[in-house]
Design an enzyme around this catalytic site. Structure first.
Site, PDB file in Angstrom:
ATOM      1  N   THR A  69      74.775  45.119  43.820  1.00 37.54           N
ATOM      2  CA  THR A  69      75.765  46.171  44.054  1.00 37.54           C
ATOM      3  C   THR A  69      76.998  45.612  44.748  1.00 37.54           C
ATOM      4  O   THR A  69      78.136  45.893  44.358  1.00 37.54           O
ATOM      5  CB  THR A  69      75.145  47.291  44.918  1.00 37.54           C
ATOM      6  OG1 THR A  69      73.862  47.626  44.392  1.00 37.54           O
ATOM      7  CG2 THR A  69      76.017  48.522  44.927  1.00 37.54           C
TER       8      THR A  69
ATOM      9  N   GLY B 224      69.698  50.071  44.025  1.00 38.26           N
ATOM     10  CA  GLY B 224      68.569  49.140  43.999  1.00 38.26           C
ATOM     11  C   GLY B 224      68.905  47.987  44.924  1.00 38.26           C
ATOM     12  O   GLY B 224      69.318  48.196  46.054  1.00 38.26           O
ATOM     13  N   CYS B 225      68.807  46.787  44.437  1.00 36.84           N
ATOM     14  CA  CYS B 225      69.097  45.604  45.248  1.00 36.84           C
ATOM     15  C   CYS B 225      70.568  45.570  45.646  1.00 36.84           C
ATOM     16  O   CYS B 225      71.451  45.629  44.797  1.00 36.84           O
ATOM     17  CB  CYS B 225      68.758  44.343  44.444  1.00 36.84           C
ATOM     18  SG  CYS B 225      69.263  42.823  45.265  1.00 36.84           S
ATOM     19  N   PHE B 226      70.832  45.454  46.949  1.00 34.96           N
ATOM     20  CA  PHE B 226      72.234  45.472  47.382  1.00 34.96           C
ATOM     21  C   PHE B 226      72.984  44.196  47.039  1.00 34.96           C
ATOM     22  O   PHE B 226      74.211  44.183  47.014  1.00 34.96           O
ATOM     23  CB  PHE B 226      72.410  45.835  48.853  1.00 34.96           C
ATOM     24  CG  PHE B 226      71.547  45.139  49.873  1.00 34.96           C
ATOM     25  CD1 PHE B 226      71.064  43.865  49.713  1.00 34.96           C
ATOM     26  CD2 PHE B 226      71.227  45.816  51.051  1.00 34.96           C
ATOM     27  CE1 PHE B 226      70.288  43.252  50.682  1.00 34.96           C
ATOM     28  CE2 PHE B 226      70.457  45.213  52.040  1.00 34.96           C
ATOM     29  CZ  PHE B 226      69.984  43.930  51.849  1.00 34.96           C
TER      30      PHE B 226
END
Length: 197
Positions: free
Chosen positions: A26, A21-23
């Site tokens: 992550t 999803g959103c880096f």
């Protein structure tokens, strides 16, 4: 910038690439793990060369927001990185993570060799068989292609913007939960840092 150059990996280090999803989330999680020397936010799996964030956000380029991780397999194994990957997001949600919707937010593992591919497929199969999740895992497992580093302001976003709303209300709680689960695997001092700050 294209960074998919195996020569750029220091001796003894390996690469792994994940999209959850959103880096921003992550990157912050993987950078906290001992053995990870760098986690770079970027785009992979699409058809357009050198895509911009704005272009990727349209969902029309085919890229996923992902993080390319450089790690020391003597300190953290690929299996442990896979465990972190699956525990850090909802792998049963197709093209969506929380409020982020679109193929650019898909759950994806880009493997760099046959060993990574086999391990990723085995872990996904075992998790599905175990009933660890209420729904089937939809994580895509694809061969690594060209990784394009995201714009500079995306790198180490959480570390550089801890008071920003999204960081405070979305990333910080996820990172706290992640750190509790992986407390034995965190860097000493548990400070999220990056070698390209």
């Amino acid at each position: 910038m294209n960074t998919n150059n195996p020569v750029s990996t220091a001796a003894g280090m390996e690469k792994a690439t994940f999209g959850t999803g959103c880096f921003w989330c992550t990157e912050a999680m993987f950078e906290s793990l001992d053995g990870v020397s760098d986690a770079v936010s970027g785009y992979e799996g699409g058809s357009k060369a050198n895509p911009t964030y704005k272009e990727v956000c349209t969902g029309n380029t085919g890229h996923a927001e992902c993080v390319e991780v450089t790690y020391d397999p003597k300190k953290v194994t690929y299996a442990e990185l896979l465990q972190a990957f699956f525990r850090s997001h909802d792998p049963t949600s197709l093209n969506r993570q929380g409020a982020d919707v679109g193929t650019q937010y898909r759950s994806v593992i880009f493997y760099h060799n046959d060993e990574q591919k086999q391990l990723a497929e085995t872990v996904k199969k075992e998790l599905n068989a175990s009933g660890a999740y209420d729904k089937p895992i939809v994580t895509e497992i694809s061969k690594a292609t060209t990784f394009y580093e995201a714009e500079a302001y995306h790198q180490s976003y959480f570390a550089n913007n801890p008071e920003q709303g999204y960081c405070s209300f979305v990333i910080a709680p996820k990172l706290d939960k992640f750190r509790k689960v992986f407390k034995d695997k965190l860097k000493k001092g548990d400070k999220v840092t990056s070698s390209h700050e």
